[in-house]
Structures are given as C-alpha cells and as structure tokens.
Design a protein around this motif. Structure first.
Motif, PDB file in Angstrom:
ATOM      1  N   ILE A  26       0.867  -1.168   0.000  1.00 50.31           N
ATOM      2  CA  ILE A  26       0.000   0.000   0.000  1.00 50.31           C
ATOM      3  C   ILE A  26       0.910   1.226   0.000  1.00 50.31           C
ATOM      4  N   LEU A  27       0.794   2.049  -1.024  1.00 48.06           N
ATOM      5  CA  LEU A  27       1.593   3.265  -1.135  1.00 48.06           C
ATOM      6  C   LEU A  27       0.716   4.453  -0.780  1.00 48.06           C
ATOM      7  N   PHE A  28       1.117   5.207   0.241  1.00 50.29           N
ATOM      8  CA  PHE A  28       0.338   6.324   0.753  1.00 50.29           C
ATOM      9  C   PHE A  28       0.893   7.640   0.213  1.00 50.29           C
ATOM     10  N   LEU A  29       0.015   8.480  -0.318  1.00 50.06           N
ATOM     11  CA  LEU A  29       0.383   9.800  -0.823  1.00 50.06           C
ATOM     12  C   LEU A  29      -0.279  10.857   0.053  1.00 50.06           C
ATOM     13  N   HIS A  30       0.531  11.680   0.682  1.00 48.37           N
ATOM     14  CA  HIS A  30       0.023  12.623   1.680  1.00 48.37           C
ATOM     15  C   HIS A  30      -0.585  13.871   1.042  1.00 48.37           C
ATOM     16  N   ILE A  80       6.810   9.689  -8.257  1.00 45.14           N
ATOM     17  CA  ILE A  80       6.149   8.488  -7.733  1.00 45.14           C
ATOM     18  C   ILE A  80       6.436   7.290  -8.627  1.00 45.14           C
ATOM     19  N   ARG A  81       6.416   7.502  -9.928  1.00 40.10           N
ATOM     20  CA  ARG A  81       6.742   6.409 -10.860  1.00 40.10           C
ATOM     21  C   ARG A  81       8.152   5.876 -10.588  1.00 40.10           C
ATOM     22  N   ILE A  82       9.103   6.757 -10.337  1.00 44.24           N
ATOM     23  CA  ILE A  82      10.476   6.323 -10.069  1.00 44.24           C
ATOM     24  C   ILE A  82      10.542   5.533  -8.764  1.00 44.24           C
ATOM     25  N   VAL A  83       9.826   5.968  -7.740  1.00 39.55           N
ATOM     26  CA  VAL A  83       9.799   5.235  -6.475  1.00 39.55           C
ATOM     27  C   VAL A  83       9.226   3.839  -6.684  1.00 39.55           C
ATOM     28  N   ILE A  84       8.110   3.738  -7.391  1.00 39.61           N
ATOM     29  CA  ILE A  84       7.488   2.439  -7.640  1.00 39.61           C
ATOM     30  C   ILE A  84       8.429   1.519  -8.404  1.00 39.61           C
ATOM     31  N   ASP A  85       9.091   2.048  -9.424  1.00 36.01           N
ATOM     32  CA  ASP A  85       9.987   1.214 -10.229  1.00 36.01           C
ATOM     33  C   ASP A  85      11.254   0.846  -9.459  1.00 36.01           C
ATOM     34  N   GLU A  90       4.641  -4.237  -7.329  1.00 32.59           N
ATOM     35  CA  GLU A  90       3.629  -4.800  -8.221  1.00 32.59           C
ATOM     36  C   GLU A  90       2.276  -4.740  -7.529  1.00 32.59           C
ATOM     37  N   SER A  91       1.222  -4.578  -8.316  1.00 29.29           N
ATOM     38  CA  SER A  91      -0.152  -4.594  -7.799  1.00 29.29           C
ATOM     39  C   SER A  91      -0.313  -3.681  -6.588  1.00 29.29           C
ATOM     40  N   VAL A  92       0.097  -2.432  -6.768  1.00 29.46           N
ATOM     41  CA  VAL A  92       0.083  -1.453  -5.685  1.00 29.46           C
ATOM     42  C   VAL A  92      -1.341  -1.003  -5.381  1.00 29.46           C
ATOM     43  N   ILE A  93      -1.638  -0.872  -4.085  1.00 25.92           N
ATOM     44  CA  ILE A  93      -2.842  -0.174  -3.649  1.00 25.92           C
ATOM     45  C   ILE A  93      -2.416   1.258  -3.371  1.00 25.92           C
ATOM     46  N   ARG A 110      -1.205   9.966 -16.590  1.00 20.62           N
ATOM     47  CA  ARG A 110       0.095  10.230 -17.222  1.00 20.62           C
ATOM     48  C   ARG A 110       0.906   8.956 -17.429  1.00 20.62           C
ATOM     49  N   HIS A 111       0.782   8.010 -16.491  1.00 20.23           N
ATOM     50  CA  HIS A 111       1.580   6.784 -16.544  1.00 20.23           C
ATOM     51  C   HIS A 111       0.732   5.539 -16.781  1.00 20.23           C
ATOM     52  N   GLY A 112      -0.492   5.741 -17.221  1.00 19.43           N
ATOM     53  CA  GLY A 112      -1.332   4.599 -17.568  1.00 19.43           C
ATOM     54  C   GLY A 112      -1.612   3.659 -16.414  1.00 19.43           C
ATOM     55  N   GLY A 113      -1.618   4.197 -15.190  1.00 17.86           N
ATOM     56  CA  GLY A 113      -1.877   3.349 -14.027  1.00 17.86           C
ATOM     57  C   GLY A 113      -0.783   2.334 -13.770  1.00 17.86           C
ATOM     58  N   HIS A 114       0.433   2.625 -14.187  1.00 19.96           N
ATOM     59  CA  HIS A 114       1.575   1.715 -14.099  1.00 19.96           C
ATOM     60  C   HIS A 114       1.700   1.080 -12.712  1.00 19.96           C
ATOM     61  N   LYS A 115       1.545  -0.239 -12.652  1.00 20.04           N
ATOM     62  CA  LYS A 115       1.740  -1.084 -11.465  1.00 20.04           C
ATOM     63  C   LYS A 115       0.694  -0.883 -10.370  1.00 20.04           C
ATOM     64  N   VAL A 116      -0.344  -0.080 -10.621  1.00 21.13           N
ATOM     65  CA  VAL A 116      -1.368   0.172  -9.608  1.00 21.13           C
ATOM     66  C   VAL A 116      -2.570  -0.731  -9.857  1.00 21.13           C
ATOM     67  N   ALA A 117      -3.001  -1.438  -8.809  1.00 23.24           N
ATOM     68  CA  ALA A 117      -4.130  -2.360  -8.920  1.00 23.24           C
ATOM     69  C   ALA A 117      -5.442  -1.727  -8.473  1.00 23.24           C
ATOM     70  N   LYS A 118      -5.363  -0.893  -7.431  1.00 23.55           N
ATOM     71  CA  LYS A 118      -6.565  -0.227  -6.913  1.00 23.55           C
ATOM     72  C   LYS A 118      -6.194   1.168  -6.431  1.00 23.55           C
ATOM     73  N   LEU A 119      -7.183   2.065  -6.505  1.00 28.77           N
ATOM     74  CA  LEU A 119      -6.974   3.459  -6.150  1.00 28.77           C
ATOM     75  C   LEU A 119      -7.989   3.872  -5.091  1.00 28.77           C
ATOM     76  N   ALA A 120      -7.494   4.380  -3.957  1.00 22.93           N
ATOM     77  CA  ALA A 120      -8.353   4.894  -2.891  1.00 22.93           C
ATOM     78  C   ALA A 120      -8.099   6.388  -2.746  1.00 22.93           C
ATOM     79  N   LEU A 121      -9.122   7.186  -3.013  1.00 22.57           N
ATOM     80  CA  LEU A 121      -9.016   8.638  -2.949  1.00 22.57           C
ATOM     81  C   LEU A 121      -9.684   9.128  -1.672  1.00 22.57           C
ATOM     82  N   LEU A 122      -8.927   9.799  -0.801  1.00 21.88           N
ATOM     83  CA  LEU A 122      -9.434  10.266   0.479  1.00 21.88           C
ATOM     84  C   LEU A 122      -9.523  11.788   0.464  1.00 21.88           C
ATOM     85  N   GLY A 123     -10.719  12.328   0.469  1.00 22.37           N
ATOM     86  CA  GLY A 123     -10.871  13.777   0.464  1.00 22.37           C
ATOM     87  C   GLY A 123     -10.079  14.432  -0.652  1.00 22.37           C
TER      88      GLY A 123
END
Length: 270
Positions: A26-30, A80-85, A90-93, A110-123
C-alpha cells in the motif's frame, strides 16, 4: 525502515517502508501541506493485516530534498513512478489524501496506471481545487492566492488557521500542535509552489483514463474539498464507488480512523 530514492540529479525522496516483507504493498500519498507521517494511524493498523505500508514525502516536504523547481502534478507523479519502479512494486494499492489524491489521478492518466491495482481517494482535491469556467466548485483563486501570500509572510499562522478547518471533530491541543508541526517540516517555498499547482491544475480530462477499481472516501463536512468533489469524481471515474463519512471534515484519516481503516481494508479485498 527509512531511506532515500534519487528521482533526478540532486533530488532525493524520503521513503518509509513499514514491514518491507512479502505483503501486498500500500503506497500512501500525503496531502498538502503535511508529509507521510499524517498516516500514522493507518501505519499502525495495516501491517497487522499483513500489508506492506510505504509512505513517501514529496520533494520539498518532510525529509525529502527541497529543490527550487519541480512542484507540478506531472513532476510529482513522475517522482512516484520512479519510487514504484525502484522498489519493484507490483499490484500497488494507492491510497491518496487531498492533493495526494489529485497527484494520484494525474499519475493514473500520465503513466497509464503503471503497477497500480486499486486506487483509494481520500478527500481528494479533484477534479479541480478551485473554481473556473464551467466549474463553480471549491475555493476561489483569490482564496488560494491568500494562502500563498500567507505562506510567504506568516507560515505558522497560515498552518494554524488551515488546521482549524481541517477536522470536524474536537481535537486536543497536543494533536493540533503535532499536526501543525508536520506542515512546518516542509519548505515554505515548496508549500507555496504546491498551492499554486492546487490553484491552477485541472484533472477533469484525466478521470476518463482511470480504469481500475477506485474507492472515493470523503467527509460530508469537508470545508477544504467539499463533498461535491466526491460526487463529481464518482460521475467521472467509471465504476468507482463513493463511501461517505458522515462525521468527518477533511481529516477523515483521523476523525473516523476506525471506519476509514475498515472501509479501505474491505475495498482492498473486494
């Protein structure tokens, strides 16, 4: 475990990797103007369920480097793409709050959802944070200009005032001081530059490019990103699910932390 990842010459991003084992990441974006530590009460919870929790500080925030340039949604999405790579995830939430939600949407487009499996948007601060032609929602550009001006003239007071409308429920003075301290860890210039991006960026055309399962978690009493944002996101992202939080403002990650943690966990496995 904390470490740095180089995203461009002389710019290193701080990453905290909690329980870096074999669990699903699970990758958290503040959100603005905090850093990854705002998710403390999620980092306490999800590793117990077997997940690998990863938090990062955007350039200019927290422990990351503070370059003078590079605060557009595009550039932060590229970081973020560089961090993921680099971490070979793989299959990041992707769990993203406020401006982080806006950046996550730009990443998906921009990155075609590269390596992301699900997206949770909080506020999420999206589809657009400020009012414009055909979009009478959110803050006026003049209101955000005042935030920018206050950032450059009295940032502690700006952060205190911003914190006062962030949460719907009563907070202890100790918690308010802690939350304000997260904003003070940032570069003042980076804080202002990201406010400019919040003011000027428009994600309405990005929404149709999201094709993965998306959960929209939003406080009904949000005074920063009004609840109508969530309704617009649900309408714009095909197949997305809206989960309202009846007792929260913008800070639903704390005000209803148990409900949020439960709802995110259910979203991940659904």
């Amino acid at each position: 475990m904390g470490y740095f990842i180089t995203v461009e010459q002389n710019v290193n991003i701080f990453v905290e990797d909690i329980d870096p084992g074999q669990g699903k990441p699970i990758l958290f974006l503040h959100g603005w103007p905090a850093n990854h530590k705002m998710f403390e009460y999620q980092f306490n919870h999800f590793p117990k369920l077997g997940y690998r929790c990863i938090g990062l500080d955007y350039r200019g925030f927290g422990k990351s480097d503070r370059p003078w340039k590079g605060y557009s949604y595009n550039r932060i999405a590229d970081d973020i793409r560089i961090v993921i790579d680099t971490l070979r995830l793989e299959s990041v939430i992707l769990v993203a709050h406020s401006m982080g939600g806006a950046i996550a949407i730009r990443y998906m487009a921009r990155h075609g959802g590269h390596k992301v499996a699900k997206l949770a948007l909080l506020g999420a601060a999206a589809p657009a944070f400020t009012q414009r032609q055909g979009y009478p929602y959110g803050k006026t550009k003049e209101e955000v200009n005042k935030l920018i001006e206050d950032t450059y003239t009295d940032r502690p007071k700006m952060l205190e005032d911003f914190g006062d409308i962030f949460f719907e429920r009563y907070l202890t003075e100790s918690f308010k001081a802690w939350f304000q301290s997260l904003g003070l860890e940032a570069s003042g210039h980076a804080t202002a530059m990201c406010a400019i991006s919040l003011r000027d960026e428009d994600l309405r055309q990005d929404l149709v490019k999201i094709s993965i399962p998306t959960g929209i978690f939003h406080g009904k009493h949000d005074k920063i990103c009004p609840f109508v944002f969530a309704e617009l996101l649900q309408a714009g992202i095909k197949g997305s699910k809206l989960i309202p939080f009846e007792y929260s403002g913008h800070g639903l990650f704390y005000s209803e932390m148990k409900k949020l943690n439960k709802e995110i966990a259910q979203f991940i496995v659904s």
